[in-house]
Design a protein around this motif. Structure first.
Motif, PDB file in Angstrom:
ATOM      1  N   TYR A 145       0.885  -1.090   0.011  1.00  0.00           N
ATOM      2  CA  TYR A 145       0.056  -0.072   0.125  1.00  0.00           C
ATOM      3  C   TYR A 145       0.742   1.219   0.018  1.00  0.00           C
ATOM      4  O   TYR A 145       0.398   2.346  -0.685  1.00  0.00           O
ATOM      5  CB  TYR A 145      -1.050   0.079   1.315  1.00  0.00           C
ATOM      6  CG  TYR A 145      -2.190  -0.919   0.963  1.00  0.00           C
ATOM      7  CD1 TYR A 145      -3.134  -0.386   0.465  1.00  0.00           C
ATOM      8  CD2 TYR A 145      -2.195  -2.253   1.255  1.00  0.00           C
ATOM      9  CE1 TYR A 145      -4.603  -1.152  -0.062  1.00  0.00           C
ATOM     10  CE2 TYR A 145      -3.271  -2.990   1.153  1.00  0.00           C
ATOM     11  CZ  TYR A 145      -4.227  -2.566   0.591  1.00  0.00           C
ATOM     12  OH  TYR A 145      -5.452  -3.266   0.544  1.00  0.00           O
TER      13      TYR A 145
ATOM     14  N   PHE B 263       1.946   1.847  -3.582  1.00  0.00           N
ATOM     15  CA  PHE B 263       0.574   2.090  -4.314  1.00  0.00           C
ATOM     16  C   PHE B 263       0.615   3.896  -3.918  1.00  0.00           C
ATOM     17  O   PHE B 263       0.334   4.426  -5.008  1.00  0.00           O
ATOM     18  CB  PHE B 263      -0.653   1.739  -3.574  1.00  0.00           C
ATOM     19  CG  PHE B 263      -2.072   1.874  -4.345  1.00  0.00           C
ATOM     20  CD1 PHE B 263      -2.336   1.156  -5.207  1.00  0.00           C
ATOM     21  CD2 PHE B 263      -2.677   3.186  -3.960  1.00  0.00           C
ATOM     22  CE1 PHE B 263      -3.754   1.611  -5.944  1.00  0.00           C
ATOM     23  CE2 PHE B 263      -3.856   3.480  -4.458  1.00  0.00           C
ATOM     24  CZ  PHE B 263      -4.469   2.877  -5.683  1.00  0.00           C
ATOM     25  N   LEU B 264       0.583   4.121  -2.651  1.00  0.00           N
ATOM     26  CA  LEU B 264       0.589   5.597  -2.408  1.00  0.00           C
ATOM     27  C   LEU B 264       1.640   6.376  -3.013  1.00  0.00           C
ATOM     28  O   LEU B 264       1.711   7.519  -3.690  1.00  0.00           O
ATOM     29  CB  LEU B 264       0.566   5.890  -0.902  1.00  0.00           C
ATOM     30  CG  LEU B 264      -0.545   5.630  -0.268  1.00  0.00           C
ATOM     31  CD1 LEU B 264      -0.458   5.836   1.298  1.00  0.00           C
ATOM     32  CD2 LEU B 264      -1.958   6.667  -0.648  1.00  0.00           C
TER      33      LEU B 264
ATOM     34  N   ALA C 109       1.156   7.003  -6.717  1.00  0.00           N
ATOM     35  CA  ALA C 109       0.007   8.119  -6.991  1.00  0.00           C
ATOM     36  C   ALA C 109       0.560   9.138  -7.136  1.00  0.00           C
ATOM     37  O   ALA C 109      -0.057  10.082  -7.622  1.00  0.00           O
ATOM     38  CB  ALA C 109      -0.898   7.765  -5.952  1.00  0.00           C
TER      39      ALA C 109
ATOM     40  N   SER D 278      -2.291  -4.613  -2.998  1.00  0.00           N
ATOM     41  CA  SER D 278      -3.216  -3.702  -2.541  1.00  0.00           C
ATOM     42  C   SER D 278      -4.584  -3.690  -2.962  1.00  0.00           C
ATOM     43  O   SER D 278      -5.131  -3.062  -3.744  1.00  0.00           O
ATOM     44  CB  SER D 278      -2.498  -2.255  -3.150  1.00  0.00           C
ATOM     45  OG  SER D 278      -2.384  -2.419  -4.694  1.00  0.00           O
TER      46      SER D 278
ATOM     47  N   SER E 292      -7.554  -1.106  -2.320  1.00  0.00           N
ATOM     48  CA  SER E 292      -7.399   0.285  -3.119  1.00  0.00           C
ATOM     49  C   SER E 292      -7.403  -0.014  -4.616  1.00  0.00           C
ATOM     50  O   SER E 292      -8.089   0.787  -5.528  1.00  0.00           O
ATOM     51  CB  SER E 292      -6.202   0.784  -2.707  1.00  0.00           C
ATOM     52  OG  SER E 292      -6.164   1.334  -1.634  1.00  0.00           O
TER      53      SER E 292
ATOM     54  N   ARG F 123     -10.104   1.451  -7.205  1.00  0.00           N
ATOM     55  CA  ARG F 123      -9.844   2.215  -8.681  1.00  0.00           C
ATOM     56  C   ARG F 123     -10.366   1.655  -9.534  1.00  0.00           C
ATOM     57  O   ARG F 123     -10.744   2.122 -10.805  1.00  0.00           O
ATOM     58  CB  ARG F 123      -8.195   2.036  -8.650  1.00  0.00           C
ATOM     59  CG  ARG F 123      -7.695   2.458  -9.989  1.00  0.00           C
ATOM     60  CD  ARG F 123      -6.259   2.511  -9.771  1.00  0.00           C
ATOM     61  NE  ARG F 123      -5.807   3.359  -9.104  1.00  0.00           N
ATOM     62  CZ  ARG F 123      -4.264   3.573  -8.748  1.00  0.00           C
ATOM     63  NH1 ARG F 123      -3.535   2.817  -9.383  1.00  0.00           N
ATOM     64  NH2 ARG F 123      -3.792   4.536  -8.014  1.00  0.00           N
TER      65      ARG F 123
ATOM     66  N   SER G   2     -10.816   6.297  -7.894  1.00  0.00           N
ATOM     67  CA  SER G   2      -9.473   6.607  -7.586  1.00  0.00           C
ATOM     68  C   SER G   2      -9.086   7.343  -6.456  1.00  0.00           C
ATOM     69  O   SER G   2      -7.989   7.060  -5.514  1.00  0.00           O
ATOM     70  CB  SER G   2      -8.688   7.123  -8.817  1.00  0.00           C
ATOM     71  OG  SER G   2      -8.763   6.149  -9.551  1.00  0.00           O
TER      72      SER G   2
ATOM     73  N   ASN H 129      -7.092   5.981  -2.927  1.00  0.00           N
ATOM     74  CA  ASN H 129      -5.860   6.590  -2.257  1.00  0.00           C
ATOM     75  C   ASN H 129      -6.021   6.772  -0.747  1.00  0.00           C
ATOM     76  O   ASN H 129      -5.126   6.332   0.122  1.00  0.00           O
ATOM     77  CB  ASN H 129      -5.515   7.873  -2.923  1.00  0.00           C
ATOM     78  CG  ASN H 129      -4.815   7.810  -4.160  1.00  0.00           C
ATOM     79  OD1 ASN H 129      -4.490   6.895  -4.702  1.00  0.00           O
ATOM     80  ND2 ASN H 129      -5.047   8.817  -5.021  1.00  0.00           N
TER      81      ASN H 129
ATOM     82  N   ALA I 196      -5.556   3.415   0.863  1.00  0.00           N
ATOM     83  CA  ALA I 196      -4.289   3.140   0.982  1.00  0.00           C
ATOM     84  C   ALA I 196      -3.550   3.513   2.216  1.00  0.00           C
ATOM     85  O   ALA I 196      -2.944   3.106   2.987  1.00  0.00           O
ATOM     86  CB  ALA I 196      -3.544   3.428  -0.318  1.00  0.00           C
TER      87      ALA I 196
END
Length: 465
Positions: A108, A111-112, A115, A266, A269, A273, A278, A282, A285
């Motif tokens: 995660y 993932f962030l 982003a 993830s 999240s 998405r 989306s 976030n 996440a």
């Protein structure tokens, strides 16, 4: 150590230990590879097995308010050698759990970072064999070391941080459930068990570590106010709240996105998405990172207290269990566990570590359930803050469930456990057996003295809420 933890903080530590990687990462991995939408059954089966053992733990916690959890309970009833085997086993398992949830959190965090346009080099993205160019899960390593640092700040400070983060985590999970149900498509839930119901049972053996955080909670007995009354309540409350949230999230996860398309790193999240949310993905996440921090906190705390109990009783060198003179925590054990868990998290894939975790805890559940059954008949009149219901059926079911789930684990997992136990027996024969005769000849708990122990077991400051 100082008694500072009340019912609210204990319950939050329990929920913090239970809800984490199981919801945010492992549920998606098990659904995609093993169970499909029947991952819901995986959690229900694991939860039923865990509940039977939770009753046994609650009875012991209401009777033996000492640090050490399963080790202390089993040593008191079945003897020192059995207690040592369980304690040595759980020392590895708690450390492995910290590694598992740190790996889940790193997915995660990645993932962030993506982003916001930050991309780590391939070598830092995962353990060897988990992807092209992967050499180490750098984020997971950093998480383990950061949590060790937090825990060495002191129990009161770290427990307050844990409570705040757990409240935030519960709020995020509720947001997932409320918004996610509006995006569920029933077609994604069919077929319900694409791998057969055997896949759901295999999944139960894999996700089991996600539903037994109360075990780590019981290691905080010597830092709990009125431990005999409040620890059993905290165990039951934390398991009940967590299981309801697990079931609802499983429905949302597999209903929003086809099980075969779930992202094992993830999962929630990525599912949000996939349905065009989306921004909310976030936010989730961020919640996942916060939520999984609480799991690493609870189990690293449990491992350090277990090591403290083993060292205090002479089964391991006293150096490891030393208490910091100002912060009143076992700081050396905490840092060592942080370093070992960082190595495991950085170099091993999540499924291998999760299975290693589960087999050890299931073994401990078998022994604890047997212990509470033996003690009920051996000393029925001992003072108990909680009594396991349905005797002798519930403890027997706890043992049967645990053995059954162990049968679904890979043979390599059994070999790793066997090797660890052989090392433990050699350490006991070469050091622990002789040393504990000098340090504490009567063992850590004398059952004949339990009825003479006071309710709080120690002078304590004013209870916290």
């Amino acid at each position: 150590m100082v008694r500072t933890l009340g019912l609210t903080q204990l319950t939050m530590i329990g929920i913090g230990a239970i809800i984490g990687a199981g919801i945010f990462s492992l549920a998606a991995a098990v659904a995609r590879d093993v169970a499909g939408p029947a991952v819901l059954l995986s959690f229900l089966v694991a939860g039923a097995a865990s509940l039977c053992a939770a009753f046994a733990y609650a009875e012991f916690a209401g009777m033996v308010p000492k640090a050490g959890s399963s080790y202390t309970y089993c040593a008191a009833v079945l003897g020192e050698i059995v207690g040592w085997i369980v304690g040595w086993d759980l020392l590895l398992e708690y450390t492995a759990i910290v590694a598992v949830v740190a790996i889940g959190m790193s997915g995660y965090l990645g993932f962030l970072l993506e982003a916001v346009g930050i991309h780590l080099p391939a070598w830092a993205l995962g353990a060897p064999g988990t992807g092209a160019g992967h050499r180490v899960d750098l984020l997971a390593v950093a998480i383990c070391l950061a949590v060790a640092w937090l825990l060495t700040r002191g129990t009161r400070t770290s427990a307050r941080v844990e409570t705040v983060l757990t409240v935030v985590k519960i709020a995020i999970v509720l947001l997932v459930i409320v918004v996610g149900f509006t995006k569920v498509r029933t077609g994604n839930l069919h077929p319900f068990a694409p791998f057969g119901f055997g896949g759901a049972f295999t999944g139960a053996a894999t996700v089991f570590f996600a539903v037994f955080g109360y075990d780590a909670l019981s290691t905080a007995a010597e830092e709990s106010v009125e431990a005999r009354r409040k620890l059993p309540k905290a165990m039951m409350l934390s398991l009940a709240v967590s299981m309801v949230l697990y079931v609802l999230v499983c429905v949302v996860l597999t209903g929003m996105q086809r099980y075969s398309e779930l992202n094992p790193n993830s999962g929630i999240s990525s599912a949000f998405r996939s349905v065009g949310l989306s921004g909310l993905a976030n936010v989730i996440a961020v919640g996942a990172v916060i939520g999984i921090v609480t799991v690493t906190f609870s189990f690293m705390m449990g491992a350090a207290r277990l090591w403290y109990a083993l060292s205090r009783d002479g089964l391991m060198p006293a150096w490891f269990g030393a208490i910091h003179p100002r912060r009143k925590v076992p700081h050396r054990a905490t840092w060592l566990i942080g370093i070992v868990s960082a190595v495991l998290a950085g170099l091993l894939p999540i499924n291998a570590v999760a299975e290693l975790t589960n087999i050890g805890v299931l073994l401990a559940f078998v022994v604890v359930s047997a212990s509470v059954l033996v003690l009920r008949y051996r000393k029925p009149h001992l003072q108990r803050g909680f009594r396991c219901p349905g005797m002798p059926v519930v403890p027997v079911l706890g043992m049967a469930f645990s053995v059954w789930l162990m049968s679904f684990l890979q043979w390599e997992t059994w070999v790793r456990l066997g090797g660890w136990l052989v090392v433990g027996l050699a350490l006991y024969a070469g050091y622990g057996y002789r040393r504990t005769r000098t340090v504490m000849p009567g063992g850590s708990v004398d059952l004949d003295d339990l009825d003479r122990m006071s309710e709080s077991d120690d002078p304590a400051p004013a209870p916290t809420p």
